[in-house]
Design a protein around this motif. Structure first.
Motif, PDB file in Angstrom:
ATOM      1  N   MET A   1       0.528  -1.625   0.077  1.00 18.42           N
ATOM      2  CA  MET A   1      -0.319  -0.244   0.246  1.00 18.42           C
ATOM      3  C   MET A   1       1.014   0.669  -0.285  1.00 18.42           C
ATOM      4  SD  MET A   1      -3.394   1.041  -0.350  1.00 18.42           S
ATOM      5  CE  MET A   1      -4.264  -0.243   0.590  1.00 18.42           C
ATOM      6  N   SER A   2       0.123   2.137  -0.961  1.00 17.75           N
ATOM      7  CA  SER A   2       1.417   3.749  -0.763  1.00 17.75           C
ATOM      8  C   SER A   2       0.809   4.745   0.309  1.00 17.75           C
ATOM      9  CB  SER A   2       1.349   4.421  -1.558  1.00 17.75           C
ATOM     10  OG  SER A   2      -0.345   4.400  -2.079  1.00 17.75           O
ATOM     11  N   SER A   3       2.131   5.076   0.892  1.00 15.84           N
ATOM     12  CA  SER A   3       1.976   6.469   1.165  1.00 15.84           C
ATOM     13  C   SER A   3       0.741   7.065   1.475  1.00 15.84           C
ATOM     14  CB  SER A   3       2.951   7.248   1.605  1.00 15.84           C
ATOM     15  OG  SER A   3       2.948   8.292   0.454  1.00 15.84           O
ATOM     16  N   SER A   4       0.138   7.519   0.315  1.00 17.46           N
ATOM     17  CA  SER A   4      -0.920   8.485  -0.017  1.00 17.46           C
ATOM     18  C   SER A   4      -2.368   7.854  -0.376  1.00 17.46           C
ATOM     19  CB  SER A   4      -0.730   8.582  -1.310  1.00 17.46           C
ATOM     20  OG  SER A   4      -1.319   7.871  -2.036  1.00 17.46           O
ATOM     21  N   LEU A   5      -2.569   6.531  -0.096  1.00 17.81           N
ATOM     22  CA  LEU A   5      -3.397   6.138   0.245  1.00 17.81           C
ATOM     23  C   LEU A   5      -3.495   6.165   2.053  1.00 17.81           C
ATOM     24  CD1 LEU A   5      -5.974   4.170  -0.021  1.00 17.81           C
ATOM     25  CD2 LEU A   5      -4.349   2.257  -0.212  1.00 17.81           C
ATOM     26  N   ARG A   6      -2.335   5.467   2.654  1.00 15.89           N
ATOM     27  CA  ARG A   6      -2.228   5.622   3.908  1.00 15.89           C
ATOM     28  C   ARG A   6      -2.731   6.789   4.617  1.00 15.89           C
ATOM     29  NH1 ARG A   6       2.644   5.175   4.833  1.00 15.89           N
ATOM     30  NH2 ARG A   6       2.975   3.406   4.528  1.00 15.89           N
ATOM     31  N   ARG A   7      -2.402   8.116   4.159  1.00 12.33           N
ATOM     32  CA  ARG A   7      -2.647   9.967   4.205  1.00 12.33           C
ATOM     33  C   ARG A   7      -3.590   9.394   4.828  1.00 12.33           C
ATOM     34  NH1 ARG A   7       2.082  11.019   1.734  1.00 12.33           N
ATOM     35  NH2 ARG A   7       0.940  11.409   0.001  1.00 12.33           N
ATOM     36  N   ARG A   8      -4.922   8.780   2.991  1.00  9.60           N
ATOM     37  CA  ARG A   8      -6.095   9.085   2.680  1.00  9.60           C
ATOM     38  C   ARG A   8      -7.125   8.781   3.511  1.00  9.60           C
ATOM     39  NH1 ARG A   8      -5.029   8.400  -2.835  1.00  9.60           N
ATOM     40  NH2 ARG A   8      -4.927   6.455  -3.077  1.00  9.60           N
ATOM     41  N   LEU A   9      -6.615   7.312   4.148  1.00 13.95           N
ATOM     42  CA  LEU A   9      -7.428   6.320   5.212  1.00 13.95           C
ATOM     43  C   LEU A   9      -7.391   7.045   6.505  1.00 13.95           C
ATOM     44  CD1 LEU A   9      -6.305   3.151   4.484  1.00 13.95           C
ATOM     45  CD2 LEU A   9      -8.949   4.099   4.016  1.00 13.95           C
ATOM     46  N   THR A  10      -5.885   8.369   6.757  1.00 14.16           N
ATOM     47  CA  THR A  10      -5.776   8.809   8.467  1.00 14.16           C
ATOM     48  C   THR A  10      -6.820   9.992   8.273  1.00 14.16           C
ATOM     49  OG1 THR A  10      -3.611   7.870   8.607  1.00 14.16           O
ATOM     50  CG2 THR A  10      -4.373  10.217   9.772  1.00 14.16           C
ATOM     51  N   LEU A  72       0.172  -7.228  -0.052  1.00  8.30           N
ATOM     52  CA  LEU A  72      -0.661  -8.216  -1.438  1.00  8.30           C
ATOM     53  C   LEU A  72      -0.524  -7.095  -2.549  1.00  8.30           C
ATOM     54  CD1 LEU A  72      -3.040  -9.933  -2.134  1.00  8.30           C
ATOM     55  CD2 LEU A  72      -4.291  -8.145  -1.443  1.00  8.30           C
ATOM     56  N   GLY A  73       0.287  -5.922  -2.332  1.00  4.95           N
ATOM     57  CA  GLY A  73       0.648  -5.146  -3.346  1.00  4.95           C
ATOM     58  C   GLY A  73       1.904  -5.730  -4.184  1.00  4.95           C
ATOM     59  N   VAL A  74       2.843  -5.927  -3.378  1.00  2.35           N
ATOM     60  CA  VAL A  74       3.885  -6.677  -3.429  1.00  2.35           C
ATOM     61  C   VAL A  74       4.103  -7.554  -4.033  1.00  2.35           C
ATOM     62  CG1 VAL A  74       6.620  -7.651  -2.397  1.00  2.35           C
ATOM     63  CG2 VAL A  74       5.340  -5.262  -1.361  1.00  2.35           C
ATOM     64  N   GLN A  75       3.574  -9.020  -3.673  1.00  2.00           N
ATOM     65  CA  GLN A  75       3.259  -9.757  -4.108  1.00  2.00           C
ATOM     66  C   GLN A  75       2.261  -9.802  -5.065  1.00  2.00           C
ATOM     67  OE1 GLN A  75       4.047 -12.917  -3.278  1.00  2.00           O
ATOM     68  NE2 GLN A  75       5.040 -11.930  -1.127  1.00  2.00           N
ATOM     69  N   ALA A  76       1.481  -8.453  -6.079  1.00  2.00           N
ATOM     70  CA  ALA A  76       0.569  -9.051  -7.331  1.00  2.00           C
ATOM     71  C   ALA A  76       2.009  -8.206  -7.670  1.00  2.00           C
ATOM     72  CB  ALA A  76      -0.502  -7.673  -7.007  1.00  2.00           C
ATOM     73  N   SER A  77       2.916  -7.090  -7.532  1.00  2.00           N
ATOM     74  CA  SER A  77       3.857  -7.602  -8.578  1.00  2.00           C
ATOM     75  C   SER A  77       4.772  -8.019  -9.035  1.00  2.00           C
ATOM     76  CB  SER A  77       4.500  -5.984  -8.026  1.00  2.00           C
ATOM     77  OG  SER A  77       5.640  -5.835  -8.515  1.00  2.00           O
ATOM     78  N   ARG A  78       4.916  -9.251  -7.694  1.00  2.00           N
ATOM     79  CA  ARG A  78       5.968  -9.612  -8.253  1.00  2.00           C
ATOM     80  C   ARG A  78       5.418 -10.950  -9.301  1.00  2.00           C
ATOM     81  NH1 ARG A  78       7.707 -11.768  -2.378  1.00  2.00           N
ATOM     82  NH2 ARG A  78       9.686  -9.432  -1.943  1.00  2.00           N
ATOM     83  N   LEU A  79       4.164 -11.013  -9.136  1.00  2.00           N
ATOM     84  CA  LEU A  79       3.370 -12.368  -9.489  1.00  2.00           C
ATOM     85  C   LEU A  79       3.057 -11.463 -10.902  1.00  2.00           C
ATOM     86  CD1 LEU A  79       1.481 -14.415 -10.113  1.00  2.00           C
ATOM     87  CD2 LEU A  79      -0.868 -13.318  -9.419  1.00  2.00           C
ATOM     88  N   LYS A  80       2.624 -10.254 -11.198  1.00  2.00           N
ATOM     89  CA  LYS A  80       3.250  -9.489 -12.677  1.00  2.00           C
ATOM     90  C   LYS A  80       4.244 -10.158 -13.498  1.00  2.00           C
ATOM     91  CE  LYS A  80       1.780  -5.314 -14.704  1.00  2.00           C
ATOM     92  NZ  LYS A  80       1.985  -3.701 -14.383  1.00  2.00           N
TER      93      LYS A  80
END
Length: 469
Positions: A1-10, A72-80
């Motif tokens: 998950m990116s830091s921008s998404l984290r900021r949006r959740l906060t 999950l994002g890291v795994q998705a990137s590896r799978l891609k």
């Protein structure tokens, strides 16, 4: 998950705490009015604490949600990345497979081209190499008829040497054609009586000339094989038996093997062959020696049995041998029985030895002249032609009693084509013979056109003239 998404959740959590902050501020203000400054401060502090708690909760919840999403994002990137690598490898594998298929197709095409080229070369060589021997044999036949005494003996020796050279050349060409896979079997149902009668007619005189008894047992069976190739196999086996046998007999017979096969056997009372020498029998140019050191086969080429074995392998008909030293040998070929009876044999040709007009067609001048000279010596009228135009002119002037044509002629017209044209002109089956150097040819059998192989022997020509009508 990116830091921008984290900021949006906060931010979303903090925004959700605004009502609580306003509530705390409102409560503080009301308490201040009702109960004084102290209560208002307490309420305001409560609102601040609520705000801090909300911020802490937002941070904690954000961490709790974003960490698994980041993983999950890291795994998705590896799978891609893995899928991209797999697609690249699959594309490379497909390309390599396509190249292999194309290479195989080119190899098969080249193999077929070379096979066809070898077949054409050997066919041409068979024709061209036999032409000089053809003329030599015919000229010798003419000279033998004119000489007597010592000159005749010398000519007989020359004739035997020429015949031996002819046999050797024929055998070597046959080996080359078989090894080059330039011979294709033509399988048919054939009554054994037809095959055995030809063998008896061709080899009995030679056996009797050596004071050998020559016996062919009657056999009414019909077998499935290539008639011309099997005739060659049996001829080679019988020739081998006659060559090796000094006294006694030659016997040809057949016996059933189970319910679907028949074994043709050639027996002789020759010196026999040691079991440890069986494999040497089928080696090219190999001549076995007697126990005393002399050659068993002093006159053969050493190619008869190897050719017979090559043909039986081509026909998928096993060739076997058994022998007892001092008693003789048995060579056998196993043939499949035909499922249905073969067609009835045609009536034998009547004998006709009278003088006739014969048309010769051959582009080789020395062969044409030698054959013309020999036929005139035998008392026939002869017209000679080097091409179709001259041949048809002769044929229109005088109906030929017999046409003898070379199979291979320059251009796209063969001797068969010219014979058909002559027959068409007279609307009649004019008797005809085709000369060929192709040892496996079956040309003309279905059109009542006789076949003689080059080099043509004088005896064979005389026999033909006495039977062809």
């Amino acid at each position: 998950m990116s830091s921008s998404l984290r900021r949006r959740l906060t931010l979303m959590v903090l925004i959700s705490a605004v009502p609580l902050l306003l509530w705390g501020g409102g409560v503080g203000g009301w308490l201040g009015q009702q109960h004084g400054l102290s209560a208002g401060l307490i309420a305001g502090g409560t609102g601040a604490l609520a705000l801090v708690a909300s911020a802490g909760l937002a941070w904690f919840q954000g961490r709790k949600v974003t960490e698994p999403l980041e993983a999950l994002g890291v795994q998705a990137s590896r799978l891609k990345t893995a899928l991209r690598d797999l697609e690249e490898k699959a594309a490379l594998a497909q390309q390599a497979q396509r190249h292999q298929v194309e290479a195989r197709e080119r190899s098969v095409a080249e193999s077929r081209r070379l096979k066809a080229a070898r077949a054409r070369f050997l066919a041409a060589a068979s024709h061209d190499l036999r032409q000089p021997l053809q003329a030599l044999s015919l000229y010798l036949g003419v000279l033998k008829n004119r000489l007597n005494g010592r000159e005749h003996m010398v000519m007989e020796a020359i004739d035997q040497s020429a015949e031996r050279l002819t046999v050797l050349l024929n055998d070597m060409l046959d080996v080359a054609r078989l090894d080059a896979e330039a011979i294709s079997p033509r399988i048919a149902d054939i009554p054994l009586t037809r095959l055995l009668s030809r063998i008896e007619a061709g080899w009995k005189p030679l056996a009797e000339g050596k004071k050998l008894r020559f016996t062919v047992m009657p056999c009414s069976a019909t077998v499935t094989t290539d008639p011309a190739l099997m005739d060659r196999v049996l001829s080679n086996l019988v020739s081998n038996a006659i060559t090796h046998t000094e006294n006694g007999r030659i016997l040809i017979g057949c016996r059933r093997v189970g319910g679907e096969a028949l074994r043709l056997e050639v027996w002789d009372t020759g010196p026999g062959i040691p079991a440890d020498k069986f494999t040497e029998l089928f080696e090219d140019l190999r001549r076995l020696r007697r126990s005393g050191g002399g050659e068993i086969d002093g006159t053969g080429t050493g190619l008869g049995l190897p050719i017979a074995q090559r043909i039986t392998k081509l026909l998928e008909t096993p060739l076997t041998v058994r022998s007892t030293v001092g008693k003789g040998s048995v060579f056998a070929v196993t043939l499949p029985l035909a499922l249905a009876a073969a067609e009835q044999l045609s009536e034998p040709l009547p004998t006709l030895g009278d003088r006739r007009r014969i048309l010769i067609i051959d582009d080789e001048a020395h062969v044409r002249q030698a054959l013309e000279l020999l036929l005139k010596e035998l008392g026939h009228e002869v017209d000679a032609a080097e091409n179709e135009t001259v041949a048809l002119a002769h044929a229109r002037n005088h109906r030929p009693g017999l046409v003898i044509a070379d199979l291979r002629l320059p251009g796209d017209r063969s001797g068969m084509d010219i014979i058909r044209a002559i027959r068409s002109h007279y609307d009649d089956d004019v008797p005809a013979v085709v000369l060929t150097g192709e040892t496996d040819s079956r040309t003309g059998s279905e059109e009542n056109i006789h076949l003689l192989h080059k080099p043509l022997r004088v005896e064979a020509l005389r026999d033909l003239l006495s039977h062809v009508a």
